[in-house]
Each structure stands twice: as structure tokens, then as C-alpha cells.
Write an enzyme that holds these catalytic residues in place. Structure first.
Site, short mmCIF file in Angstrom:
data_model
loop_
_atom_site.label_atom_id
_atom_site.label_comp_id
_atom_site.label_asym_id
_atom_site.label_seq_id
_atom_site.Cartn_x
_atom_site.Cartn_y
_atom_site.Cartn_z
N GLU A 1 0.82 -1.22 0.00
CA GLU A 1 0.00 0.00 0.00
C GLU A 1 0.85 1.27 0.00
O GLU A 1 1.92 1.30 0.60
CB GLU A 1 -0.86 0.03 1.26
CG GLU A 1 -1.81 -1.12 1.37
CD GLU A 1 -2.63 -1.07 2.66
OE1 GLU A 1 -3.39 -1.99 2.89
OE2 GLU A 1 -2.50 -0.09 3.41
N CYS B 1 3.30 8.36 1.28
CA CYS B 1 3.71 7.44 2.34
C CYS B 1 3.93 6.08 1.66
O CYS B 1 2.99 5.51 1.10
CB CYS B 1 2.58 7.37 3.36
SG CYS B 1 2.84 6.14 4.63
N CYS C 1 5.29 -7.27 7.74
CA CYS C 1 6.26 -6.82 8.75
C CYS C 1 6.46 -7.93 9.77
O CYS C 1 5.54 -8.67 10.08
CB CYS C 1 5.72 -5.56 9.44
SG CYS C 1 6.89 -4.84 10.61
N CYS D 1 3.54 -5.59 16.13
CA CYS D 1 2.87 -4.67 17.07
C CYS D 1 1.38 -5.01 17.12
O CYS D 1 0.76 -5.24 16.08
CB CYS D 1 3.07 -3.22 16.63
SG CYS D 1 4.80 -2.78 16.45
N CYS E 1 -1.42 -2.99 15.07
CA CYS E 1 -1.14 -2.67 13.66
C CYS E 1 -1.66 -3.73 12.70
O CYS E 1 -1.39 -4.92 12.88
CB CYS E 1 0.37 -2.50 13.49
SG CYS E 1 0.88 -2.26 11.79
N CYS F 1 -1.95 2.35 7.51
CA CYS F 1 -1.12 1.27 6.97
C CYS F 1 -1.63 -0.14 7.18
O CYS F 1 -2.01 -0.53 8.27
CB CYS F 1 0.29 1.46 7.56
SG CYS F 1 1.01 0.17 8.48
#
Ligand code: SAH
Ligand code: SF4
Length: 347
Positions: A93, A106, A113, A117, A120, A334
Site C-alpha cells: 500500500e 507514504c 512486517c 505490534c 497494527c 497502513c
């Protein structure tokens, strides 16, 4: 033999590759501009090269492009969100925001990832692979072509942890700021990290003029280790020590990101503790009401809480702003769009 990823080559490297194929030196300048500045997606587009040369290049080199898979435009503020498809079918994205001073993008630095976290969406969908420098550049080039405007600012704050893909990110920074490339200066670039301390020291010593954002999200280890597993490797004290070093060595102010989660990290006590821990760092705190991510169970703090928290920080001499939320109608934060796409939701 696999082809060479031409958009990831530095100018001197491209020059050497072309010279070793018996081509004159000046060709490198031409080809570099096509690939970096104009952002071509095929060798046929290099119209000032002979057909024969274009075919020769296509035999040895490849262009890693990003294609628009989904595009959403916010009716509220014009924010544009893209889901890009990469050459191997993976999706990432990017978001474009319009500010008074121009367009800002961005970009993602990884597919997914590893950092996990808990608040997220990207962290929740796991990790697939690192992005190549060429793919990060292509995010900007494709978006720029689509909106027909120059993008003047870049933030590495999309999917992924940029310092976990450090080598490729450094190369990307060199390419994106090069004069014959997109020519976006380091002062117009921000990098956001969850706190990979060894890399923060290394980045400081490179003295690049970029802005460092640190995702802190908690004033102490008890809360931070619960929401950000990376804190078990480098705790708040070690992280802030590296931030102190960074701001001393570079003279640059650090932005601390702080997602306000109701009942988790938004009490008065948290604000006081945060203020005292940031003492002595040239810092700015960005408070962001946490975005809803399905399955996290977190709720954003209310207006009143945000006001009180900000007031405490200010009273203690720490500048803080509540970040305005852009594109809230298009799931612009995100990882949300990709996650929904994978789960087969309607777009
Ligand atoms: N991996 C890097 C950069 C990408 S995340 C980092 O963590 O800094 C970009 C920013 O979005 C980070 O500050 C991250 O903490 C924040 N973020 C992630 N999920 C969020 C959510 N649900 N609400 C608010 N901010 C969130
Ligand atoms: Fe990764 Fe950043 Fe999301 Fe944490 S907040 S999981 S580091 S993308």
C-alpha cells in the site's frame, strides 16, 4: 541467469554494466534518466535509443514495476490510497496526501512486517518479503504518473519496518535523492521506525538530513512490551539513549509517534512519565488516536483525554500535536486495505 534489476542500480553501477557490454559512457546518463526520473515501465518507452539497443537491454535487465490494483480517493480530503501489485503478485500500500506545500507520499518498505505490534494491521498479517530499492522508487513513480503532479515529500511509514530492510532502504535513499533521479532531497524525507536501536546509531553516524520518527507509543517497558514485541529486545531506556545520540550527532529534532489507546497508554500518569523520559531530547510528540483495526479490541482515546494529555506534555515543556487523520473514510492507515483484500472483503 536472472536479469539485473536496473532501477536498483546506482549511476556508477549502471555505467559499469553498460561499458562492460561495449556501450559508450554517455548512454548511462540517458538510461538512468529514463529509469529513475521518468520512471518508465518498459524498455520500449526509451524512445531516443535504437530498437536494437532497447532489445539488447531487455535481454539482460529487468524493470521491477508497481501496478495499480486498487485505488481509492477520499471524499473528505482528497487523500489517495493505492494497493499496488508487484511483479511477483505480492501487494503493498501507498498513500498520497495533499498539503499546502505540495504532495507527500507514504510508501511501504516491506511486504508485511515481522515486528508484530498488536495495534497494527500490517503486523497482524505477517511478513512476506523485503522490497527492493526499485520497488520503493516505483511506488512514487506510479503514483506521480497517476495523479500527474510532482511528489515533493516522501515518508517511509507505510507497510513494513524500514530499518529491518536497511540495506535496500539506504540504497533507495541514495537513488531517490540523486540529481538525475527523482531529486527529492533528504530534508523532504522522513523515516519511521519501531526502534531498531543498532540501526538508529548507524543512521546517526551517516548524518543524513532526513527526519527520524520513532514509534514510541508507551512511556515505560511494562506497557510498551505488551503492545510492541521489539521492546523486549531494546527497551525504552536503550531506545531513548539512541535517540539522544541521534539528535546530538545530527542536530535534528526527532518526532515521537504516540498512538493513543483508550485505557492502555493514555492516562495522566502516562503523560507525566512520557514528559520526564523525553527530557533533554530535541523532540516533538505526535499524538494519533489509534485507528480501528479489526480484531485488536483497542479503542481510540476521546477528545477530552487527548486534550488533557497534550496539556500535560506542553506544561512539562514537550511540544505535542494531535495529528489530523486523513483519509479516514478509505482505510488510509497502513495495512488496512491489503488486509481486507486478502480476507476477500468488498473493496
Ligand atoms: N514500521 C514503522 C513504520 C510503519 S508503521 C514504524 O512502526 O514506525 C507507521 C506508523 O503507523 C507507526 O508510527 C505505527 O506505530 C503507526 N500505526 C500502526 N498501526 C496503527 C494504528 N492502528 N493506529 C495508529 N497508528 C498506527
Ligand atoms: Fe511493523 Fe510498524 Fe506495524 Fe509495528 S507498527 S507491526 S513495526 S509496520
Amino acid at each position: 541467469m536472472s536479469k539485473i534489476d536496473i532501477r536498483s542500480l546506482l549511476f556508477e553501477e549502471l555505467q559499469n554494466e553498460l561499458i562492460s557490454r561495449g556501450l559508450p559512457k554517455f548512454r548511462a546518463q540517458q538510461v538512468y534518466r529514463w529509469v529513475q526520473q521518468r520512471g518508465v515501465t518498459s524498455f520500449e518507452e526509451m524512445t531516443d535509443l535504437s530498437k536494437e539497443l532497447r532489445e539488447k537491454l531487455a535481454e539482460d535487465f529487468e524493470l521491477r514495476n508497481t501496478e495499480i490494483a486498487v485505488k481509492r480517493v477520499s471524499k473528505l480530503d482528497g487523500t489517495v490510497k493505492y494497493l499496488f501489485r508487484l511483479t511477483d503478485g505480492e501487494t503493498i500500500e501507498s498513500v498520497i496526501m495533499k498539503y499546502k506545500h505540495g504532495y507527500s507520499i507514504c510508501i511501504s518498505t516491506q511486504v508485511g512486517c515481522k515486528m508484530g505490534c498488536t495495534f497494527c494491521a500490517t503486523g497482524k498479517s505477517g511478513f512476506a518479503r523485503d522490497l527492493l530499492p526499485s520497488e520503493m522508487l516505483s511506488e512514487i513513480q506510479t503514483a506521480q504518473r497517476d495523479i500527474g503532479e510532482r511528489i515533493s515529500n516522501v515518508v517511509l511509514m507505510g507497510m513494513g519496518e524500514p530499518l529491518d530492510n536497511y540495506r535496500n532502504v539506504l540504497r533507495f535513499l541514495e537513488l531517490v535523492s540523486s540529481e538525475n533521479g527523482l531529486n527529492i532531497g533528504m530534508r523532504h524525507i522522513s523515516l519511521s521506525t519501531c526502534g531498531l536501536v543498532d540501526k538508529i546509531y548507524d543512521l546517526a553516524d551517516r548524518k543524513l538530513q532526513l527526519t527520524l520518527s520513532v514509534s514510541l507509543h508507551a512511556p515505560n517497558d511494562m506497557i510498551r512490551s505488551r503492545t510492541m514485541p521489539v521492546n523486549k529486545k531494546w527497551n525504552v531506556e536503550e531506545l531513548l539513549k539512541s535517540c539522544r545520540y541521534y539528535s546530538t550527532v545530527t542536530g535534528r529534532r526527532i518526532s515521537f509517534e504516540y498512538a493513543m489507546i483508550s485505557g492502555v497508554n493514555d492516562s495522566d500518569a502516562c503523560a507525566f512519565e512520557l514528559a520526564s523520559r523525553l527530557h533533554g531530547i530535541i523532540a516533538h510528540v505526535n499524538l494519533i488516536p489509534v485507528n480501528d483495526v479489526t480484531g485488536t479490541g483497542y479503542r481510540k482515546s476521546g477528545e477530552e483525554r487527548l486534550r488533557k494529555f497534550t496539556a500535560i506534555l506542553e506544561r512539562k515543556g514537550i511540544t505535542a500535536t494531535v495529528r489530523r487523520t486523513l483519509g479516514s473514510d478509505i482505510e488510509a492507515s497502513c495495512g488496512q486495505l491489503r488486509r481486507r483484500n486478502e480476507q476477500g472483503g468488498t473493496l
